[in-house]
Design an enzyme around this catalytic site. Sequence first.
Site, PDB file in Angstrom:
ATOM      1  N   ASP A   1      -3.824  17.077  29.078  1.00  0.00           N
ATOM      2  CA  ASP A   1      -2.906  18.107  29.894  1.00  0.00           C
ATOM      3  C   ASP A   1      -1.231  17.543  30.055  1.00  0.00           C
ATOM      4  O   ASP A   1      -1.334  16.689  30.588  1.00  0.00           O
ATOM      5  CB  ASP A   1      -3.450  18.594  31.032  1.00  0.00           C
ATOM      6  CG  ASP A   1      -2.757  19.960  31.584  1.00  0.00           C
ATOM      7  OD1 ASP A   1      -1.670  20.336  31.415  1.00  0.00           O
ATOM      8  OD2 ASP A   1      -3.539  20.674  32.276  1.00  0.00           O
TER       9      ASP A   1
ATOM     10  N   ASP B   1       1.699  22.169  29.931  1.00  0.00           N
ATOM     11  CA  ASP B   1       1.908  22.853  31.118  1.00  0.00           C
ATOM     12  C   ASP B   1       3.146  23.497  31.616  1.00  0.00           C
ATOM     13  O   ASP B   1       4.187  23.099  30.946  1.00  0.00           O
ATOM     14  CB  ASP B   1       1.648  21.631  32.422  1.00  0.00           C
ATOM     15  CG  ASP B   1       1.513  22.265  33.758  1.00  0.00           C
ATOM     16  OD1 ASP B   1       0.661  23.168  33.955  1.00  0.00           O
ATOM     17  OD2 ASP B   1       2.551  21.956  34.479  1.00  0.00           O
TER      18      ASP B   1
ATOM     19  N   GLU C   1       0.835  26.480  27.923  1.00  0.00           N
ATOM     20  CA  GLU C   1       0.623  27.546  29.108  1.00  0.00           C
ATOM     21  C   GLU C   1       2.252  28.257  29.084  1.00  0.00           C
ATOM     22  O   GLU C   1       2.859  27.855  29.678  1.00  0.00           O
ATOM     23  CB  GLU C   1       0.457  26.767  30.504  1.00  0.00           C
ATOM     24  CG  GLU C   1       0.100  27.701  31.314  1.00  0.00           C
ATOM     25  CD  GLU C   1       0.407  27.127  32.693  1.00  0.00           C
ATOM     26  OE1 GLU C   1      -0.097  27.796  33.948  1.00  0.00           O
ATOM     27  OE2 GLU C   1       1.429  26.451  32.985  1.00  0.00           O
TER      28      GLU C   1
ATOM     29  N   HIS D   1      -8.322  26.621  36.001  1.00  0.00           N
ATOM     30  CA  HIS D   1      -8.159  25.893  37.449  1.00  0.00           C
ATOM     31  C   HIS D   1      -7.261  26.750  38.293  1.00  0.00           C
ATOM     32  O   HIS D   1      -7.192  26.421  39.427  1.00  0.00           O
ATOM     33  CB  HIS D   1      -7.891  24.474  37.246  1.00  0.00           C
ATOM     34  CG  HIS D   1      -6.741  24.680  36.511  1.00  0.00           C
ATOM     35  ND1 HIS D   1      -6.398  24.580  35.148  1.00  0.00           N
ATOM     36  CD2 HIS D   1      -5.317  24.060  37.056  1.00  0.00           C
ATOM     37  CE1 HIS D   1      -5.094  24.506  34.808  1.00  0.00           C
ATOM     38  NE2 HIS D   1      -4.506  24.259  36.081  1.00  0.00           N
ATOM     39  N   ASP D   2      -6.581  27.724  37.995  1.00  0.00           N
ATOM     40  CA  ASP D   2      -5.565  28.522  38.655  1.00  0.00           C
ATOM     41  C   ASP D   2      -6.190  29.926  39.132  1.00  0.00           C
ATOM     42  O   ASP D   2      -5.252  30.676  39.643  1.00  0.00           O
ATOM     43  CB  ASP D   2      -4.352  28.587  37.982  1.00  0.00           C
ATOM     44  CG  ASP D   2      -3.616  27.359  37.786  1.00  0.00           C
ATOM     45  OD1 ASP D   2      -3.616  26.506  38.523  1.00  0.00           O
ATOM     46  OD2 ASP D   2      -2.860  26.993  36.630  1.00  0.00           O
TER      47      ASP D   2
HETATM   48  C1  GLC Z   1       0.484  25.033  35.920  1.00  0.00           C
HETATM   49  C2  GLC Z   1      -0.619  24.405  36.339  1.00  0.00           C
HETATM   50  C3  GLC Z   1      -1.080  24.455  37.740  1.00  0.00           C
HETATM   51  C4  GLC Z   1       0.143  23.717  38.368  1.00  0.00           C
HETATM   52  C5  GLC Z   1       1.479  24.128  37.899  1.00  0.00           C
HETATM   53  C6  GLC Z   1       2.568  23.214  38.330  1.00  0.00           C
HETATM   54  O1  GLC Z   1       0.547  26.414  36.241  1.00  0.00           O
HETATM   55  O2  GLC Z   1      -1.947  25.160  35.505  1.00  0.00           O
HETATM   56  O3  GLC Z   1      -2.248  24.195  38.075  1.00  0.00           O
HETATM   57  O4  GLC Z   1      -0.021  23.876  39.779  1.00  0.00           O
HETATM   58  O5  GLC Z   1       1.462  24.321  36.621  1.00  0.00           O
HETATM   59  O6  GLC Z   1       2.266  22.057  37.414  1.00  0.00           O
END
Ligand code: GLC
Length: 583
Positions: free
Chosen positions: A129, A231, A288, A360-361
């Site tokens: 990641d 990310d 993402e 995980h979010d």
């Molecule tokens: C992304 C991750 C999340 C994190 C955020 C900041 O959205 O999935 O868990 O808190 O980025 O890095």
Amino acid sequence: MKLRKCIAILLCITVIIGFCACSKGQTGKNEQQLKWWQNTIVYEAYPSSFKDTDGNGYGDIPGITSELDYLASLGVGAIWITPIFASPMKDNGYDVADYYSINPLYGTMEDVETLIEEADKRNIKIVMDLVFNHTSDESEWFKESSSDRNNDKNDWYIWADAREDGSAPNNWRGIFGGSAWTWCEARQQYYLHTFADFQPDLNWENPDVRNSLFDIANFWIDKGVGGFRVDAVTYIKKPDLMLDGVADGTDGLSGIHNMTANTEGILDFLHEFKEKVQDGTDIFVVGEANGVPNEQLEDWCGENGVFDMIFSFDLVNIQFVNGEYWYKTRDFKLSEFKKIIHVFQQGTDDVWVPLFFENHDQPRSINHFLPDCTDKINGAKALATLLMTLRGTPFIYQGEEIGMTNVNRDTIEEYNDISSHNQYKMALENGLDREEALQCVRDYSRDNARSPMQWDMTANSGFTRGRAWLAVADNYLAVNVGSEDNDPNSVLNWYRQLSELRKEHPALIDGSFNELREDSEELFMYIRENKKEKILVVINFTGKQVDFIPDNPGSTELLISSYGDDSGDILRPYEARCYRQQY
Ligand code: GLC
């Protein structure tokens, strides 16, 4: 005349041979051209909560290695591990202090090398990641950049002067709440952070920054990883003029997402990433990419795009009325849920998509998408069927495969997740009372997905012999890998069956998607079809029985049912079935 005739015959033969070769090529086209990551299943592991082997209460890398056979039993071909780099862990690893070293809570570089090697033996790739929009404020880069205005990393972050009255340069609100700007005494300037104040945004305009990030990615490719999840990638490019936005809350601030996500010019940065990192390798990259509309999917992931896949958030945000704020939600109908998937699936002719209901979010999918479902086992199987039979690469999030559910805590203090605290505060500011605000957190907290993996019925669900960093969910005696492993009707074994089914019926991988009875508020039904076969998937999304007779029943063979047997013309509550149809 004779010659002409000969030429004509020859031409005909050539055309026929050409046609055959071409159509043969096309029959095999999808299968032959599929890349390994289109043909596989990805499993997301949240290392803190997966499996602890040293008793420190946090899951670790050896814990993942120890469960590779378990993951192989699900047909997993890649494991995406959320960040394991050195980090102060204020956002559980998404605040990276050093991308070249491993967080000691999780183990060592040798542990990672062993994991990569052991995974490889089982044909599983490790996906890292990359948190490249920002670093931790404890990163050496930020320490240097923030020390004064004259240093080598002076413009590695986004610095701006205060307004005349000393206030922040604009009214943007960070995704974790409060102003997106924080004052730095040493520089007498503000720095920008899309997320929390300890996560300063990197300045991608600076080529040294970009090259340093590409070096990091290449370091990990050299270590043998098989892919990356990038990310928060839609935020890396900021608009030239960082103007105030329209206030969208009681705090007078304007959510940064609407101001910076997917800013014009972002693809140039990412083309460079592709060229300097990915080209010439067979790794896959998934972004993402919250904020990229479906119409732009091709620019991002088409033939000349920048990534192999991007996560789209339309489905997971289905309940939110106001951006992604948890305090204002609405109920949705099955037809709306199906429509989002339909649009996404229809757009996949030239692009490939990741399929996911959890990460995980997000809350647990059974609570998120089937909030009224009391039969959690069959509900989870219904969602599993969808995840594993749509067009795209399924991403299973740890615990989803055993039907883990949301955790319900009694007080806000019991939540660890930084965004839960911010959302709770915003809910109160926007008029909800304490109990209502807490309910929002119960429904959407990221802790729902982060409670420890439920391995067995022993203390701490077999996750740790120490004290778990986050409490185990109450239902671990009923929902755990050990018990489900031995139960042929478990959610876990249903995932395994679906995984086998995908292997046996490639139409589920490369076939087209054609939805039937789109308006039904009871059934989700579609055909996956390639040149060789036609698979009909039908899922009862209600808690009641529904009459169902497939078209051409005589030439339709039931392959699997989530109830394990055939109840004929009646679909039982949340029952999912797959049929093979003859041409
Ligand atoms: C992304 C991750 C999340 C994190 C955020 C900041 O959205 O999935 O868990 O808190 O980025 O890095």
